[in-house]
Design a protein around this motif. Structure first.
Motif, PDB file in Angstrom:
ATOM      1  N   ASP A   1       0.827  -1.207   0.000  1.00 12.82           N
ATOM      2  CA  ASP A   1       0.000   0.000   0.000  1.00 12.82           C
ATOM      3  C   ASP A   1       0.858   1.254   0.000  1.00 12.82           C
ATOM      4  N   GLY A   2       0.375   2.275  -0.676  1.00 12.93           N
ATOM      5  CA  GLY A   2       1.071   3.557  -0.621  1.00 12.93           C
ATOM      6  C   GLY A   2       2.191   3.674  -1.629  1.00 12.93           C
ATOM      7  N   ASN A   3       2.221   2.817  -2.633  1.00 10.17           N
ATOM      8  CA  ASN A   3       3.233   2.957  -3.673  1.00 10.17           C
ATOM      9  C   ASN A   3       2.652   3.570  -4.937  1.00 10.17           C
ATOM     10  N   GLY A   4       1.565   4.292  -4.777  1.00 10.60           N
ATOM     11  CA  GLY A   4       0.993   5.018  -5.905  1.00 10.60           C
ATOM     12  C   GLY A   4      -0.248   4.363  -6.486  1.00 10.60           C
ATOM     13  N   GLN A   5      -0.666   3.221  -5.935  1.00 12.14           N
ATOM     14  CA  GLN A   5      -1.834   2.534  -6.497  1.00 12.14           C
ATOM     15  C   GLN A   5      -3.066   3.411  -6.420  1.00 12.14           C
ATOM     16  N   SER A   6      -3.290   4.026  -5.232  1.00  7.49           N
ATOM     17  CA  SER A   6      -4.499   4.827  -5.061  1.00  7.49           C
ATOM     18  C   SER A   6      -4.546   5.947  -6.088  1.00  7.49           C
ATOM     19  N   GLU A   7      -3.423   6.641  -6.251  1.00  4.45           N
ATOM     20  CA  GLU A   7      -3.394   7.778  -7.168  1.00  4.45           C
ATOM     21  C   GLU A   7      -3.596   7.316  -8.604  1.00  4.45           C
ATOM     22  N   LEU A   8      -2.991   6.165  -8.945  1.00  6.92           N
ATOM     23  CA  LEU A   8      -3.150   5.649 -10.298  1.00  6.92           C
ATOM     24  C   LEU A   8      -4.618   5.322 -10.570  1.00  6.92           C
ATOM     25  N   VAL A   9      -5.249   4.660  -9.608  1.00 10.58           N
ATOM     26  CA  VAL A   9      -6.648   4.295  -9.781  1.00 10.58           C
ATOM     27  C   VAL A   9      -7.507   5.555  -9.889  1.00 10.58           C
ATOM     28  N   GLU A  10      -7.194   6.546  -9.068  1.00 13.06           N
ATOM     29  CA  GLU A  10      -7.968   7.789  -9.131  1.00 13.06           C
ATOM     30  C   GLU A  10      -7.806   8.476 -10.486  1.00 13.06           C
ATOM     31  N   ALA A  11      -6.611   8.375 -11.044  1.00 12.87           N
ATOM     32  CA  ALA A  11      -6.387   8.981 -12.358  1.00 12.87           C
ATOM     33  C   ALA A  11      -7.179   8.224 -13.417  1.00 12.87           C
ATOM     34  N   VAL A  12      -7.197   6.904 -13.333  1.00 12.45           N
ATOM     35  CA  VAL A  12      -7.909   6.115 -14.346  1.00 12.45           C
ATOM     36  C   VAL A  12      -9.411   6.357 -14.249  1.00 12.45           C
ATOM     37  N   THR A  13      -9.917   6.460 -13.011  1.00  9.86           N
ATOM     38  CA  THR A  13     -11.359   6.570 -12.851  1.00  9.86           C
ATOM     39  C   THR A  13     -11.862   8.006 -12.932  1.00  9.86           C
ATOM     40  N   GLY A  14     -10.953   8.961 -12.987  1.00  2.74           N
ATOM     41  CA  GLY A  14     -11.381  10.336 -13.176  1.00  2.74           C
ATOM     42  C   GLY A  14     -11.548  11.130 -11.896  1.00  2.74           C
ATOM     43  N   LEU A  15     -10.996  10.627 -10.791  1.00  2.13           N
ATOM     44  CA  LEU A  15     -11.103  11.362  -9.532  1.00  2.13           C
ATOM     45  C   LEU A  15      -9.924  12.298  -9.343  1.00  2.13           C
ATOM     46  N   ARG A  16      -8.922  12.142 -10.182  1.00  5.58           N
ATOM     47  CA  ARG A  16      -7.721  12.956 -10.042  1.00  5.58           C
ATOM     48  C   ARG A  16      -7.165  13.149 -11.445  1.00  5.58           C
ATOM     49  N   THR A  17      -6.734  14.363 -11.737  1.00 10.95           N
ATOM     50  CA  THR A  17      -6.210  14.620 -13.073  1.00 10.95           C
ATOM     51  C   THR A  17      -4.721  14.308 -13.104  1.00 10.95           C
ATOM     52  N   PRO A  18      -4.295  13.483 -14.048  1.00  6.05           N
ATOM     53  CA  PRO A  18      -2.863  13.187 -14.100  1.00  6.05           C
ATOM     54  C   PRO A  18      -2.065  14.418 -14.510  1.00  6.05           C
ATOM     55  N   ASP A  19      -0.826  14.489 -14.051  1.00  7.66           N
ATOM     56  CA  ASP A  19       0.003  15.644 -14.385  1.00  7.66           C
ATOM     57  C   ASP A  19       0.645  15.493 -15.760  1.00  7.66           C
ATOM     58  N   ALA A  20       0.722  14.263 -16.233  1.00 11.86           N
ATOM     59  CA  ALA A  20       1.247  14.040 -17.577  1.00 11.86           C
ATOM     60  C   ALA A  20       0.750  12.677 -18.024  1.00 11.86           C
ATOM     61  N   GLY A  21       0.868  12.424 -19.314  1.00 10.68           N
ATOM     62  CA  GLY A  21       0.478  11.128 -19.828  1.00 10.68           C
ATOM     63  C   GLY A  21      -0.938  11.141 -20.378  1.00 10.68           C
TER      64      GLY A  21
END
Lengths: 366, 468
Positions: free
Chosen positions: B212-232
């Protein structure tokens, strides 16, 4: 495959850079503000020396006058006391935006008690008691009954804002009280004759009490077990509870201390003038809110809060002196400086770290 | 008592935390004896052979070290009995090994340890005696040496469970979602996801393993639209959805089982009828012209309850009155009933009872058979390993490797999860060819495209050790 380790190394340095950047931001913003201030003051003083007749010359005169320092100290007293009180409450996890109310109620209480007993110091104690009672009410409502801290804080302010002038009206027939005797300033021989810093040694007793309170607060937070409990109570109350210390009691104690300290500030404010004026925003006039700004700017450190208070009060003092010399800077402009500063600091820098559990009620699991 | 969530004050030091509430005093109690406190902590750590830095701040040390601090805190207070509640949930396999060494040392010195876990392998390994609780009652106590995992599992659910999910081979279709070089910062502005790329195809489970805490949450949030990715770039069904809103993604057929069901999955004070509407509140089926059709909505909730075995079967029950497993089954049902093209399932069985885990796993595999693409994120190795067709291991925001879970041992995954890249430790046997990872490799992130793996050194022993 061969370039994978190299990639890794790059990533590592990138990560380090990020890390360093945040460290840089975290620790130097305040230093930067302080540095800019110092440079500006030095430049002004040099300009003042070079052209004594210019505006810079006047400003330099004002800045180096011991009257300015004395005025700054006098203006700092209520704000700094309230800021110290705010630190105690907020570090324990109770956001106390009722500081303004504590100042108002103690300012009136001090004058009233001094008026009926005739003793300045009894009046001072009366002010502190009045503020502590209000703090106790605030504590019971927020800690005991788990009311919203912001709403309760606003209520405390509004209660005091209404109650103090009303009591004055009922007792004295006017929102302003008659004047009472003030305590003379304490002058340390020899040291008081120093050119600029002499003002530090010829001041009212409340200034010395403020110095003691700043040092004492710092000591409590940095050296005593109780100080650690307060910090733990604001950061992770569960951890403190698990360690066998009652979070409720720590928070009650912290809020009461907050009331005592703010009460000292309010009492000092009114007894310094010998009168409580209750028109409009009363004589306190936002000092409790500037105190909140001061301790945020001072990052919950008692010494930091004191220094930022001095900065804000210093601006006010310079403004007053300039006004007397006919160089008018609108008072309102100076008044809003602290709030502008705090918005800039919080918005652009955002490195003031609130206690993790500030504003949260602690529910014991029983 | 060592809690599952550590009772530590992050900005305070190790010594301050250990002595909190019992600080050694001097000057008649007016000051903390800081030197004395430090010495006591150092002495205690030495006595039990713990490796901790007494002056480090809690927020700067690893999770494994924080756990040792928790144990030291209990020992500092003279505890003879230690209760550990799910102590391994947040640890890497290597840290788990260290923890078991610590526990051995403590029992050797005469301490009693109560070890609460839902992982069968750990119970077998750590305990001398195992009691099984089910529905608040103790259903049996067995001797750890004289029992098997299957027997324990049977005790836990009251019937036999299939420990090994029947998995079958993937019949993958076209790419449903594709993520390329995505970079995401977390709330503090620290880089959480650092250039991750992968594709999820229809009819496959793409797993992401990692502590936990190796970026999974943020990645999932980016894929699902809860967080805007900074690049990519994130593409879904051929369209660029990098900046698309959550609503657009739902409507395009992306279902999401969030990791924190109480925070993101349900409104706890709402009943199941209202919760069943969440996510579909704009759809014409339930809310035409801005008015909610409550009878339709109720029918929908009841269908979910029925189909997904939510207990108690009462659509008027508030979400908070349900057990964790039933809350999760309801969320899973709601999301799966959207007829999604892609399911993003983040820790779908966290804190859920064994029966519900089995149920949710079966449902996921059923969707996969129907040709839905599934992105599965979990910190439970046996889950991602058992369900995934391809398995990426994430460490500090990057994919260390993408492997075929069938061909990889738990030990190898453990090393990957600790950030050790394949080849770092003199990778021996050549990579397997022609397996599912063969054609997967082209779509993987650059540095993982030519993977070399250790040959399965001990394939028999590996894997079944921790399956639960």
């Amino acid at each position: 495959m061969s370039d994978a380790p190299a990639d890794r190394a790059d990533d590592d340095t990138a990560a380090e850079n990020v890390e360093r950047e945040t460290l840089f931001e975290r620790y130097t913003t305040r230093a930067l503000v302080a540095g800019v201030t110092v440079v500006a003051v030095v430049a002004l003083l040099l300009a003042g020396l070079a052209f004594p007749d210019s505006l810079a010359g006047t400003l330099a005169d004002v800045l180096t006058s011991r009257n300015t320092l004395a005025a700054t100290l006098r203006l700092s007293v209520p704000i700094a006391f309230a800021a110290l009180g705010g630190i105690f409450a907020e570090k324990s996890g109770v956001i106390n935006i009722g500081l303004e109310g504590f100042l108002i109620i103690s300012a009136f209480g001090a004058i009233y008690v001094a008026d009926i007993t005739g003793g300045v110091w009894i009046g001072f104690a009366g002010g502190v008691v009045a503020s502590t009672l209000l703090a106790a009410l605030f504590a019971v409502v927020t800690i005991g009954f788990r009311a919203d801290q912001i709403i309760a804080g606003l209520a405390v302010w509004l209660i005091a804002l209404g109650l103090a002038p009303f009591a004055s009206q009922v007792i004295y027939g006017s929102p302003n009280t008659p004047t009472v005797a003030t305590s003379p300033s304490i002058t340390v021989p020899v040291l008081a004759d120093l050119p600029f810093f002499g003002a530090l040694f010829s001041a009212s007793p409340s200034v010395y009490m403020l110095f003691a309170a700043v040092a004492g607060s710092w000591y409590v937070f940095e050296r005593t077990a109780f100080g650690r409990w307060i910090r733990a109570s604001g950061e992770n109350p569960k951890a403190l509870d698990t360690a066998g210390v009652s979070v409720t009691r720590v928070r009650y104690a912290a809020v009461l201390i907050s009331g005592v300290l703010a009460g000292m500030g309010g009492a000092a404010l009114s007894l310094d003038l010998g009168q409580f004026t209750g028109n409009g925003p009363t004589m306190v006039n936002g000092k409790g809110f500037i105190a909140i700004v001061a301790y945020l700017f001072g990052n919950y450190n008692p010494v930091g809060a004191f220094l930022s208070t001095m900065l804000f009060a210093g601006l006010d003092a310079v403004q007053t002196v300039l006004q007397l010399q006919g160089i008018g800077i609108p008072r309102q402009l100076i008044r809003i400086t602290p709030f502008v500063v705090v918005i800039v600091v919080l918005a652009l820098v955002g490195r003031t770290r609130l206690p993790e559990a500030a504003g949260d009620h602690y529910e014991t699991e029983d | 008592m060592i809690h599952q969530h550590f009772m530590l004050v992050d900005p305070m030091t190790v010594t301050e935390n250990i002595t909190l509430g019992n600080e050694p005093r001097k000057w008649g109690g007016l000051a903390v004896d800081r030197r004395g406190a430090r010495e006591a902590v150092v002495e205690l750590a030495d006595r039990y052979g713990f490796d901790v830095d007494p002056d480090a701040r809690i927020e700067d040390i690893s999770v494994g070290e924080q756990q040792r601090v928790e144990i030291l805190k209990a020992l500092y207070r003279g505890a003879d009995t230690l209760i550990l509640d799910e102590p391994t949930a947040v640890l890497t396999p290597q840290e788990v090994d260290e923890l078991f060494d610590v526990l051995d040392e403590l029992t050797a010195q005469g301490k009693t340890i109560i070890f609460i876990t839902h992982k069968l392998g750990e119970a077998m390994r750590a305990a001398d005696e195992i009691s099984v609780l089910r529905d608040g009652r103790k259903v049996g106590t067995v001797d750890a040496d004289a029992t098997t995992q299957e027997e324990l599992a049977e005790l836990m659910v009251g019937r036999e469970v299939l420990l090994d999910v029947d998995h079958g081979t993937a019949e993958t279709g076209e790419v449903v979602a594709s993520v390329s070089d995505v970079v995401v910062d977390d709330d503090r502005g620290v880089r959480a996801v650092d250039g991750v790329s992968f594709d999820v195809r229809a009819g496959e489970v793409f797993g992401i393993a990692g502590v936990d805490g190796n970026g999974q949450s943020e990645l999932v949030e980016a894929v699902t639209g809860l967080r805007t990715p900074d690049a990519g770039e994130i593409r879904f069904r051929g369209e660029d959805v990098t900046t698309a809103s959550r609503r657009q993604r739902i409507e395009a057929g992306m279902a999401y089982v969030p990791e924190d069901r109480q925070d993101r999955g349900l409104v706890m004070q709402f009943d199941l009828v209202e919760n069943g509407l969440l996510g579909s509140q704009h759809g014409a089926e339930f809310a035409a012209n801005g008015r909610i059709d409550w009878s339709q909505t109720r029918g929908h909730a009841e269908a979910i309850i029925d189909e997904y075995d939510v207990r108690p079967p009462d659509a008027d029950a508030e979400a908070e009155s349900l057990s964790g497993g039933n809350q999760q089954k309801f969320i899973v049902g709601r999301e799966f009933e959207r007829d999604p093209e892609l399911v993003v399932a983040s820790h779908p069985t966290r804190g859920v009872d064994v029966g519900s885990i089995e149920f949710i796993h079966e449902r996921l595999l059923e969707l996969r058979r129907q040709g839905v693409g599934i992105l599965l994120v979990s910190s439970k190795l046996e889950e991602v390993q058992g369900l995934s067709d391809r398995l990426a291991v994430v460490y500090e925001g990057e994919f260390v490797d993408v492997v075929d879970p069938e061909e990889t041992t738990e030990e190898e995954l453990g090393l990957l999860m600790a950030g050790e890249r394949p080849g770092d430790d003199g990778g021996g046997g050549g990579g397997p060819e022609g397996t599912a990872s063969g054609d997967a490799a082209e779509t993987e992130s650059g540095d993982a495209s030519e993977t070399e793996r250790d040959g399965p050194a001990d394939p028999t022993n590996a894997g079944d050790g921790e399956r639960a």
